[in-house]
Scaffold this active site. Structure first.
Site, PDB file in Angstrom:
ATOM      1  N   ASP A   1      -2.053   5.877   6.410  1.00 25.76           N
ATOM      2  CA  ASP A   1      -3.310   5.510   6.154  1.00 25.76           C
ATOM      3  C   ASP A   1      -3.346   4.499   6.544  1.00 25.76           C
ATOM      4  O   ASP A   1      -2.676   3.351   7.377  1.00 25.76           O
ATOM      5  CB  ASP A   1      -2.768   4.760   4.366  1.00 25.76           C
ATOM      6  CG  ASP A   1      -3.443   4.225   4.238  1.00 25.76           C
ATOM      7  OD1 ASP A   1      -4.484   3.292   4.691  1.00 25.76           O
ATOM      8  OD2 ASP A   1      -3.162   3.743   2.760  1.00 25.76           O
TER       9      ASP A   1
ATOM     10  N   LYS B   1     -12.688  -1.630   6.063  1.00 26.67           N
ATOM     11  CA  LYS B   1     -11.655  -2.748   6.490  1.00 26.67           C
ATOM     12  C   LYS B   1     -12.748  -2.491   8.353  1.00 26.67           C
ATOM     13  O   LYS B   1     -12.970  -3.605   8.505  1.00 26.67           O
ATOM     14  CB  LYS B   1     -10.764  -2.730   6.854  1.00 26.67           C
ATOM     15  CG  LYS B   1      -9.966  -2.184   5.402  1.00 26.67           C
ATOM     16  CD  LYS B   1      -9.049  -2.881   4.540  1.00 26.67           C
ATOM     17  CE  LYS B   1      -9.126  -3.165   3.150  1.00 26.67           C
ATOM     18  NZ  LYS B   1      -8.339  -2.266   2.925  1.00 26.67           N
TER      19      LYS B   1
ATOM     20  N   TRP C   1       1.089  -1.524   0.106  1.00 23.12           N
ATOM     21  CA  TRP C   1      -0.161  -0.410   0.236  1.00 23.12           C
ATOM     22  C   TRP C   1       0.899   1.089  -0.242  1.00 23.12           C
ATOM     23  O   TRP C   1       0.608   1.979  -1.490  1.00 23.12           O
ATOM     24  CB  TRP C   1      -0.970   0.237   0.529  1.00 23.12           C
ATOM     25  CG  TRP C   1      -2.242  -1.073   0.749  1.00 23.12           C
ATOM     26  CD1 TRP C   1      -2.314  -2.355   1.687  1.00 23.12           C
ATOM     27  CD2 TRP C   1      -3.038  -1.022  -0.076  1.00 23.12           C
ATOM     28  NE1 TRP C   1      -3.377  -2.413   1.032  1.00 23.12           N
ATOM     29  CE2 TRP C   1      -4.082  -2.010   0.056  1.00 23.12           C
ATOM     30  CE3 TRP C   1      -3.394   0.214  -1.144  1.00 23.12           C
ATOM     31  CZ2 TRP C   1      -4.808  -2.392  -0.659  1.00 23.12           C
ATOM     32  CZ3 TRP C   1      -4.490  -0.679  -1.420  1.00 23.12           C
ATOM     33  CH2 TRP C   1      -5.021  -2.072  -2.055  1.00 23.12           C
TER      34      TRP C   1
HETATM   35  C1  LIG Z   1      -7.993  -1.024   1.486  1.00 19.51           C
HETATM   36  C2  LIG Z   1      -7.038  -0.430   1.254  1.00 19.51           C
HETATM   37  C3  LIG Z   1      -6.251   0.719   0.894  1.00 19.51           C
HETATM   38  C4  LIG Z   1      -7.973   0.677  -0.946  1.00 19.51           C
HETATM   39  O1  LIG Z   1      -8.558   1.410  -0.555  1.00 19.51           O
HETATM   40  P1  LIG Z   1      -9.853   1.450  -1.826  1.00 19.51           P
HETATM   41  O2  LIG Z   1     -10.680   1.885  -0.825  1.00 19.51           O
HETATM   42  O3  LIG Z   1      -9.703   0.454  -2.191  1.00 19.51           O
HETATM   43  O4  LIG Z   1      -9.139   2.399  -2.356  1.00 19.51           O
HETATM   44  C5  LIG Z   1      -5.664   1.802   0.566  1.00 19.51           C
HETATM   45  N1  LIG Z   1      -4.622   1.035   1.489  1.00 19.51           N
HETATM   46  C6  LIG Z   1      -4.943   0.357   2.710  1.00 19.51           C
HETATM   47  C7  LIG Z   1      -3.295   0.312   3.453  1.00 19.51           C
HETATM   48  C8  LIG Z   1      -5.981  -0.616   2.377  1.00 19.51           C
HETATM   49  O5  LIG Z   1      -6.027  -1.475   3.766  1.00 19.51           O
END
Ligand SMILES: *Cc1c(COP(=O)(O)O)cnc(C)c1O
Length: 373
Positions: free
Chosen positions: A180, A204, A106
């Site tokens: 993030d 998530k 990521w």
């Molecule tokens: C799932 C995830 C994303 C992706 O996000 P989207 O909603 O698909 O754009 C980005 N960063 C992390 C750490 C993730 O787990």
């Protein structure tokens, strides 16, 4: 689902992921008529008083839950984590330089996207160790002139997590930290003294896909590049209480129900996030301890950065993978297949996964090991 008659299976999906059953039931009961309004939440004007109440409550509850200080804005946006990979540099980089700490899939994506809008510098990376440990903060080559420093605080695919956020000021950087936190938001407290901006998709740990949570310190607003789309300008979104354009109303409602559920959770004396953290520590420990002592399974990650949320593991004999997954489905244990870039298995054990779900997984894994010895 043979072993859990009458009950829903345990769902280990990495995302979109399981939600607390109580939240789904509440939403089902309110589906056709929200609080006597005669409307489903999906059918309401985002500018009406009913939805206004839902959004205000959701924001206040999230602020309480995550102990977000007064000088931070909470924004409800769209575009997901990947959208924020562009939106953050569009708002914060001022077209100059941003530093990236590369720890897995990521953060790599974040850096690649940001370089379309500013100069990016990789100040640390664990790629040579195949993303199995975290680079020591003291070794990061932080820039003097960075507009921000980005890291992914829980690498969902690789299964590694920052158990402590770096203190950038102590490392000699004046830049704000951008995290993030998509896949571990609300699983543990956030040290806001060390953070300038946090973003995460809701799917998530908080609710359905379509809602993106942004928590941003007020001094970081108002510096967007000219080319930044208005709907993605943090200042515009903040000035309009996340209603510059139609927000993801259903996602806000569902996340709001989840915030209320989280606030009500207790573990001994602990409540809310503190309770979730204790529960998440116990769940992760149960699974890692079992994998580490097993002859059939293994986890290849450094012990000090193993994620509490996403637990990748491998069968030492990979020819048994399909049998393992089929048996798991039979036992009511869903979506355990690992991400294609890592292989093996991955159990995502977010807030909605009860301890009993992890116990059921370990029981199945032990049984599978015994019958395949
Ligand atoms: C799932 C995830 C994303 C992706 O996000 P989207 O909603 O698909 O754009 C980005 N960063 C992390 C750490 C993730 O787990």
């Amino acid at each position: 689902m043979t072993t859990r008659a009458g009950l829903r299976p345990y769902n280990f999906s990495a995302g979109p992921a399981a939600m607390p059953e109580a939240v789904l039931q509440r939403a089902a009961s309110e589906m056709l008529d929200w609080h006597g309004s005669g409307m489903s939440v999906m059918e309401m004007s985002h500018r009406g008083k009913e939805f206004g109440q839902i959004a205000t409550q959701a924001e206040a509850d999230l602020r309480t839950l995550l102990a977000v200080p007064e000088n931070f804005h909470i924004l409800f946006m769209q575009g997901g984590g990947l959208g924020e990979n562009a939106i953050a540099p569009l708002n914060l980089s001022r077209g100059t330089v941003a530093d990236f700490v590369i720890t897995g899939s990521w953060s790599i994506k974040s850096q690649k996207e940001a370089q379309r809008y500013c100069e990016t510098r990789i100040v640390a990376s664990n790629v040579s160790g195949k993303h199995t440990s975290l680079p020591e903060a003291a070794s990061w080559k932080l820039s003097d002139d960075a507009s921000y420093v980005h890291l992914c605080s829980n690498e969902t695919i690789n299964g590694i997590e920052f158990h402590e956020l770096p203190d950038l000021a102590a490392l000699g950087s004046k830049a704000p930290l951008v995290i993030d936190f998509s896949s571990h938001v609300a699983s543990r407290p956030v040290d806001w003294r060390r953070v300038g901006l946090a973003f995460g998709g809701a799917q998530k740990n908080l609710g359905p896909a379509g809602l993106t949570i942004v928590v941003v310190r007020d001094d970081l607003l108002g510096h967007a590049l000219e080319i930044c789309p208005s709907a993605f300008n943090y200042k515009t979104v903040a000035d309009n209480q996340s209603m510059y354009n139609t927000p993801p109303t259903w996602g806000i409602y569902m996340a709001g129900l989840t915030f209320q559920w989280l606030l009500q959770q207790t573990e001994g004396e602990a409540t809310g996030i503190a309770a979730m953290e204790l529960r998440n520590i116990a769940k992760a420990k149960l699974l890692y301890d079992f994998v580490d002592t097993s002859a059939l399974y293994e986890n290849r990650l450094a012990a000090d950065c193993r994620s509490r949320m996403n637990v990748p593991f491998f069968l030492r004999d990979e020819s048994r993978n399909e049998a393992f997954l089929a048996g798991a489905r039979e036992a009511g244990l869903l979506q355990l297949k690992g991400h294609k870039s890592v292989g093996g298995m991955r159990a995502s054990i977010y807030n909605a996964m009860p301890l009993e779900g992890v116990q059921a997984l370990v029981t199945y894994m032990r049984e599978f090991e015994r019958s395949h010895a």
